[in-house]
Design a protein around this motif. Structure first.
Motif, short mmCIF file in Angstrom:
data_model
loop_
_atom_site.label_atom_id
_atom_site.label_comp_id
_atom_site.label_asym_id
_atom_site.label_seq_id
_atom_site.Cartn_x
_atom_site.Cartn_y
_atom_site.Cartn_z
N GLY A 63 -16.03 -3.48 41.58
CA GLY A 63 -15.59 -2.60 40.90
C GLY A 63 -16.60 -1.67 40.22
N TYR A 64 -17.40 -2.36 39.27
CA TYR A 64 -18.28 -1.92 38.22
C TYR A 64 -19.47 -1.41 39.09
N GLU A 65 -19.78 -2.17 40.27
CA GLU A 65 -20.76 -1.77 41.25
C GLU A 65 -20.55 -0.30 41.76
N LEU A 66 -19.24 -0.05 41.79
CA LEU A 66 -18.73 1.37 42.27
C LEU A 66 -18.84 2.31 41.10
N ASN A 67 -19.43 1.96 40.15
CA ASN A 67 -19.21 2.94 38.98
C ASN A 67 -17.93 3.09 38.34
N ILE A 68 -17.13 2.42 38.43
CA ILE A 68 -15.72 2.57 37.75
C ILE A 68 -16.07 2.86 36.17
N SER A 69 -14.99 3.27 35.67
CA SER A 69 -15.17 3.41 34.08
C SER A 69 -14.74 2.20 33.46
N ASP A 70 -13.53 1.71 33.81
CA ASP A 70 -13.02 0.56 33.45
C ASP A 70 -12.13 -0.23 34.26
N TYR A 71 -11.69 -1.65 33.83
CA TYR A 71 -10.95 -2.27 34.67
C TYR A 71 -9.83 -3.09 34.16
N LEU A 72 -8.64 -2.54 34.30
CA LEU A 72 -7.50 -3.08 33.40
C LEU A 72 -6.76 -4.03 34.29
N LEU A 73 -6.51 -5.24 33.63
CA LEU A 73 -5.84 -6.40 34.56
C LEU A 73 -4.21 -6.23 33.93
N LYS A 74 -3.29 -6.03 35.11
CA LYS A 74 -1.91 -5.84 34.80
C LYS A 74 -1.17 -7.39 34.25
N PRO A 75 -0.54 -7.32 33.35
CA PRO A 75 0.13 -6.34 32.57
C PRO A 75 -0.88 -5.86 31.32
N PHE A 76 -1.40 -4.82 31.06
CA PHE A 76 -2.14 -4.31 30.00
C PHE A 76 -1.29 -3.57 28.85
N SER A 77 -1.70 -3.99 27.69
CA SER A 77 -1.24 -3.42 26.47
C SER A 77 -1.58 -1.76 26.31
N PHE A 78 -0.76 -1.17 25.60
CA PHE A 78 -1.20 0.12 25.22
C PHE A 78 -2.54 0.26 24.38
N ASP A 79 -2.86 -0.81 23.64
CA ASP A 79 -3.82 -0.60 22.89
C ASP A 79 -5.54 -0.90 23.90
N ARG A 80 -4.97 -1.67 24.56
CA ARG A 80 -6.03 -1.87 25.75
C ARG A 80 -6.16 -0.48 26.66
N PHE A 81 -5.14 0.01 26.85
CA PHE A 81 -5.15 1.16 27.80
C PHE A 81 -5.83 2.33 27.06
N ILE A 82 -5.52 2.36 25.66
CA ILE A 82 -6.34 3.50 25.09
C ILE A 82 -7.72 3.45 25.12
N LYS A 83 -8.27 2.04 24.76
CA LYS A 83 -9.72 1.82 24.69
C LYS A 83 -10.15 2.31 25.91
N ALA A 84 -9.77 2.00 27.07
CA ALA A 84 -10.22 2.19 28.71
C ALA A 84 -10.20 3.89 28.61
N ILE A 85 -9.08 4.60 27.82
CA ILE A 85 -9.33 6.10 27.97
C ILE A 85 -10.44 6.54 27.23
#
Length: 236
Positions: free
Chosen positions: A88-110
């Motif tokens: 994924g990072y080789e494809l230049n994605i911004s972040d990689y969230l593993l399900k189930p992810f918390s709201f805190d982790r989601f906001i960090k990705a945003i």
């Protein structure tokens, strides 16, 4: 406004992301697709700023879909499979969230995603677990004690940095937050709040007395740091 598209074959994943995004005023859903072919058709007719992309989908995987896009938007991968992160990072994605992810982790990705494109997009999000909730910015939501508290600026006495945490002192309670004091300094309106110490921000209208190197607010004593004395002199 940041327009996003969800691409995931699981309806529950759509609901979770939509519910999280509702707390962030700069995000607006543009569409929902349940496989890569729906997404290809959608993107031929619409433009979005951000994709929430699952990997394991029928017929065409998320990464194979991503490779077909000549100029992809920002990508946040949402998946249950950790083994594809490097690809994924080789494809230049911004972040990689593993399900189930918390709201805190989601906001960090945003925030990470928006920060990486600030030079091209001024709609940055300053939310982390803090999000503004009113059009005139007189309150915000704060995560503390596994709950979200709506904090009104008029109820805020002062903020204290406390190790890896921050204590938020209100008229009738104190809330411990994981946010750094620098986040609060950016969020709080400077006309109403002032930094008095490397570890303290106070509400100007809650100051009862200024005596020597300390400020009295209700029954609390807040120190004045040497490098912040000029800030206090402006009030006098």
């Amino acid at each position: 406004m940041i327009h996003y598209l969800i691409i995931d074959d699981e309806p529950i994943a759509h609901r979770i992301i939509e519910n999280y995004c509702e707390h962030l005023q700069h995000l607006e859903k543009k569409g929902s697709c349940y496989n890569a072919f729906e997404a290809l058709q959608f993107l031929n007719e619409n433009t979005v700023d951000l994709l929430f992309l699952d990997i394991k989908m029928p017929k065409l995987s998320g990464f194979d879909f991503l490779k077909t896009l000549p100029n992809p938007p920002k990508i946040i991968v949402t998946t249950a499979y950790r083994e594809f992160a490097l690809e994924g990072y080789e494809l230049n994605i911004s972040d990689y969230l593993l399900k189930p992810f918390s709201f805190d982790r989601f906001i960090k990705a945003i925030n990470k995603t928006i920060d990486s494109s600030q030079n091209r997009n001024k709609n940055s999000i300053t939310a982390l677990p803090i999000s503004e909730t009113t059009s005139n910015s007189n309150s915000f939501f704060l995560r503390g004690d596994k709950k979200y508290h709506q904090i009104h600026f008029e109820d805020l006495l002062f903020i204290e940095a406390y190790g890896h945490y921050t204590k938020v002192y209100l008229k009738n309670e104190m809330i411990v937050s994981h946010q750094k004091i620098s986040v609060f300094e950016q969020l709080l309106p400077k006309r109403d709040f002032i930094r008095t110490h490397k570890s303290f921000i106070v509400a100007k209208n809650k100051i009862k007395q200024i005596e020597g190197n300390r400020i009295l607010i209700n029954d609390y004593e807040v120190p004045i740091g040497q490098t912040y004395k000029e800030n206090i002199m402006i009030l006098l």
